[in-house]
Design a protein around this motif. Structure first.
Motif, PDB file in Angstrom:
ATOM      1  N   ASN A 132     -38.503 -65.445  69.361  1.00  0.00           N
ATOM      2  CA  ASN A 132     -38.978 -66.256  68.241  1.00  0.00           C
ATOM      3  C   ASN A 132     -39.234 -65.426  66.996  1.00  0.00           C
ATOM      4  O   ASN A 132     -38.911 -65.842  65.877  1.00  0.00           O
ATOM      5  CB  ASN A 132     -40.242 -67.019  68.647  1.00  0.00           C
ATOM      6  CG  ASN A 132     -39.941 -68.308  69.391  1.00  0.00           C
ATOM      7  OD1 ASN A 132     -39.757 -69.357  68.782  1.00  0.00           O
ATOM      8  ND2 ASN A 132     -39.882 -68.225  70.706  1.00  0.00           N
ATOM      9  N   LEU A 135     -35.821 -64.501  65.460  1.00  0.00           N
ATOM     10  CA  LEU A 135     -35.162 -65.615  64.797  1.00  0.00           C
ATOM     11  C   LEU A 135     -35.878 -65.984  63.498  1.00  0.00           C
ATOM     12  O   LEU A 135     -35.233 -66.305  62.488  1.00  0.00           O
ATOM     13  CB  LEU A 135     -35.101 -66.821  65.729  1.00  0.00           C
ATOM     14  CG  LEU A 135     -34.183 -67.967  65.284  1.00  0.00           C
ATOM     15  CD1 LEU A 135     -32.803 -67.447  64.918  1.00  0.00           C
ATOM     16  CD2 LEU A 135     -34.069 -69.016  66.372  1.00  0.00           C
ATOM     17  N   ALA A 136     -37.203 -65.911  63.498  1.00  0.00           N
ATOM     18  CA  ALA A 136     -37.951 -66.187  62.266  1.00  0.00           C
ATOM     19  C   ALA A 136     -37.603 -65.165  61.191  1.00  0.00           C
ATOM     20  O   ALA A 136     -37.464 -65.505  60.010  1.00  0.00           O
ATOM     21  CB  ALA A 136     -39.448 -66.174  62.554  1.00  0.00           C
ATOM     22  N   LYS A 139     -34.084 -65.972  59.878  1.00  0.00           N
ATOM     23  CA  LYS A 139     -34.100 -67.151  59.022  1.00  0.00           C
ATOM     24  C   LYS A 139     -34.639 -66.832  57.632  1.00  0.00           C
ATOM     25  O   LYS A 139     -34.323 -67.522  56.663  1.00  0.00           O
ATOM     26  CB  LYS A 139     -34.957 -68.259  59.662  1.00  0.00           C
ATOM     27  CG  LYS A 139     -34.342 -68.892  60.899  1.00  0.00           C
ATOM     28  CD  LYS A 139     -33.094 -69.687  60.573  1.00  0.00           C
ATOM     29  CE  LYS A 139     -32.537 -70.383  61.797  1.00  0.00           C
ATOM     30  NZ  LYS A 139     -31.300 -71.151  61.495  1.00  0.00           N
ATOM     31  N   GLN A 179     -27.113 -66.971  66.444  1.00  0.00           N
ATOM     32  CA  GLN A 179     -28.054 -67.439  65.428  1.00  0.00           C
ATOM     33  C   GLN A 179     -28.382 -66.322  64.429  1.00  0.00           C
ATOM     34  O   GLN A 179     -29.534 -66.094  64.064  1.00  0.00           O
ATOM     35  CB  GLN A 179     -29.316 -67.992  66.095  1.00  0.00           C
ATOM     36  CG  GLN A 179     -29.002 -69.127  67.069  1.00  0.00           C
ATOM     37  CD  GLN A 179     -30.206 -69.676  67.784  1.00  0.00           C
ATOM     38  OE1 GLN A 179     -31.060 -70.289  67.148  1.00  0.00           O
ATOM     39  NE2 GLN A 179     -30.304 -69.469  69.090  1.00  0.00           N
ATOM     40  N   LYS A 335     -32.721 -72.291  71.815  1.00  0.00           N
ATOM     41  CA  LYS A 335     -33.009 -72.521  70.396  1.00  0.00           C
ATOM     42  C   LYS A 335     -34.494 -72.281  70.137  1.00  0.00           C
ATOM     43  O   LYS A 335     -35.285 -73.239  70.069  1.00  0.00           O
ATOM     44  CB  LYS A 335     -32.617 -73.944  69.987  1.00  0.00           C
ATOM     45  CG  LYS A 335     -31.127 -74.224  70.101  1.00  0.00           C
ATOM     46  CD  LYS A 335     -30.787 -75.641  69.683  1.00  0.00           C
ATOM     47  CE  LYS A 335     -29.281 -75.901  69.781  1.00  0.00           C
ATOM     48  NZ  LYS A 335     -28.930 -77.291  69.383  1.00  0.00           N
ATOM     49  N   GLY A 339     -37.223 -70.803  64.861  1.00  0.00           N
ATOM     50  CA  GLY A 339     -36.013 -70.886  64.055  1.00  0.00           C
ATOM     51  C   GLY A 339     -35.603 -72.304  63.725  1.00  0.00           C
ATOM     52  O   GLY A 339     -34.578 -72.519  63.074  1.00  0.00           O
ATOM     53  N   THR A 340     -36.398 -73.279  64.161  1.00  0.00           N
ATOM     54  CA  THR A 340     -36.101 -74.683  63.890  1.00  0.00           C
ATOM     55  C   THR A 340     -36.941 -75.173  62.722  1.00  0.00           C
ATOM     56  O   THR A 340     -37.678 -74.415  62.093  1.00  0.00           O
ATOM     57  CB  THR A 340     -36.400 -75.547  65.135  1.00  0.00           C
ATOM     58  OG1 THR A 340     -37.834 -75.578  65.363  1.00  0.00           O
ATOM     59  CG2 THR A 340     -35.721 -74.964  66.377  1.00  0.00           C
ATOM     60  N   ARG A 351     -44.099 -67.701  62.794  1.00  0.00           N
ATOM     61  CA  ARG A 351     -43.452 -67.389  61.515  1.00  0.00           C
ATOM     62  C   ARG A 351     -44.364 -66.525  60.648  1.00  0.00           C
ATOM     63  O   ARG A 351     -43.892 -65.634  59.928  1.00  0.00           O
ATOM     64  CB  ARG A 351     -43.099 -68.680  60.770  1.00  0.00           C
ATOM     65  CG  ARG A 351     -41.958 -69.454  61.387  1.00  0.00           C
ATOM     66  CD  ARG A 351     -41.466 -70.558  60.450  1.00  0.00           C
ATOM     67  NE  ARG A 351     -40.731 -71.566  61.202  1.00  0.00           N
ATOM     68  CZ  ARG A 351     -41.187 -72.785  61.487  1.00  0.00           C
ATOM     69  NH1 ARG A 351     -42.382 -73.153  61.068  1.00  0.00           N
ATOM     70  NH2 ARG A 351     -40.447 -73.626  62.184  1.00  0.00           N
TER      71      ARG A 351
END
Length: 376
Positions: A132, A135-136, A139, A179, A335, A339-340, A351
């Motif tokens: 997580n 991915l944050a 992004k 991703q 997922k 990242g959503t 985040r």
């Protein structure tokens, strides 16, 4: 009628990136030929391997880019394979002109922040936090990589939905990109759910290969998902990446906090720096707004306080991440929640941690500043 020039076509091809290496195919010397006749463009491409899994992606990207060149009526792409000499030249180019493998993140000029995500025991959500956070960061626009260093309990590929295997250019490994994150894991080299039964020296060698033989490119951040505890891999990371910084993951439970202290205290012996503690599964938010502390309370604060005493500098609690079903489910389907578009408390908290880590300046320690002493 305007006829596209070869120069215009090659300029368009310079915008096409190799999906694995993330550099223009023109820079990688993959463009073998360009032929233009009456608006029809034929492009010859040399792939790094015969069975390149991303052949169709490269083809469609070329057709789209060249199709925008004024006067182009049609685009055809044919594929060949690089010769041994071409592959060796590409390998040397990717290594910055250095033919032999080195660990780029341990070099004096490296500006990549390396974060080793560790815990005292399994089951506290260390891999979930790693996936997580990565991915944050991605992004937010950072170039990010993950080394799944949990050799026995590898799970990062599943959490990020990695479906393609790594490919090779000579003895260099091209990591899959999921991703926008480059990922490598021992799970990509085993059949099915086959267990890895290795002793310490083999794990050290595997980690060394993940760091030196994989083409990472210029990363802003590299995250390592370490196995729990203070074993061989943790020692190897300290040896191979002495500038890596440690993030300790625990739960509020006192039993988890006690063993997490040991994992963090190892930094005193390896000369690494602990930059913070994440308390996962901190509480369950109830519909009426109250918080149910399923695993007790105070574990993160206790770990941070004890490590502050042991290491002699302030160790903060970076976050208290609530227990959420959505956080678990998102990892199960590849997922990660951060990242959503989710605005859940867990996603927002993670985040915020990623933002704190992302805005730490890239290091200059050991890097030549190009200054010369003045002699009086």
């Amino acid at each position: 009628m305007t006829v596209p020039s070869e120069d215009a076509v090659r300029e368009a091809l310079s915008t096409v990136l190799d999906p694995e290496i993330r550099r223009p195919i023109t820079d990688l010397d993959m463009v073998r030929s360009v032929e233009v006749a009456d608006g029809s463009v034929a492009v010859g491409i040399d792939l790094t391997t015969q069975g390149c899994p991303l052949r169709d992606t490269i083809s469609s990207d070329i057709e789209e880019a060249v199709g925008k060149v004024e006067g182009t009526k049609s685009v055809s792409v044919s594929f060949g394979v690089m010769s041994d000499e071409q592959r060796k030249a590409l390998q040397t180019k990717l290594r910055g002109g250095v033919p032999e493998a080195v660990i780029p993140f341990s070099q004096p000029g490296s500006l990549t922040r390396v974060y080793a995500i560790t815990s005292g025991k399994g089951g506290v959500g260390k891999s979930t936090m790693t996936a997580n956070l990565a991915l944050a960061m991605a992004k937010s626009g950072l170039r990010v990589g993950i080394v799944d260093a949990d050799i026995y309990g590898h799970s990062i590929p599943d959490m990020l939905g990695v479906t393609q295997p790594p490919t090779r250019v000579e003895d260099m490994i091209m990591p899959p990109v999921a991703q926008d994150i480059k990922v490598i894991s021992i799970g990509m080299f085993t059949q099915g759910n086959t267990p890895v039964v290795w002793r310490g020296p083999m794990m050290h060698r595997a980690l060394q290969q993940f760091l030196a033989d994989v083409y990472w490119g210029d990363l802003d951040a590299l995250l390592l998902d370490l196995p729990p505890g203070t074993g061989d891999v943790a020692i190897s990371v300290a040896q191979l990446l002495p500038n890596s910084e440690i993030v300790v993951v625990t739960t509020p439970q006192q039993a988890a906090a006690q063993v997490a202290e040991r994992a963090g205290a190892m930094a005193a012996q390896t000369n690494q720096k602990v930059i913070g503690v994440i308390e996962n599964m901190s509480h369950l938010e109830m519909p009426d707004g109250t918080k149910m502390e399923l695993f007790g309370s105070g574990g993160g604060e206790k770990v941070a306080s004890e490590l502050t005493k042991i290491l002699g500098y302030e160790i903060p609690v970076l976050a208290q991440v609530p227990l959420e079903q959505e956080l678990r489910e998102s990892g199960d389907v590849g997922k990660p929640l951060a990242g959503t578009d989710s605005e859940s408390p867990a996603a927002t908290t993670i985040r915020n941690v990623a933002n704190k880590l992302s805005h730490r300046a890239r290091g200059l320690a050991g890097r030549s500043l190009g200054l010369s002493p003045i002699n009086n």
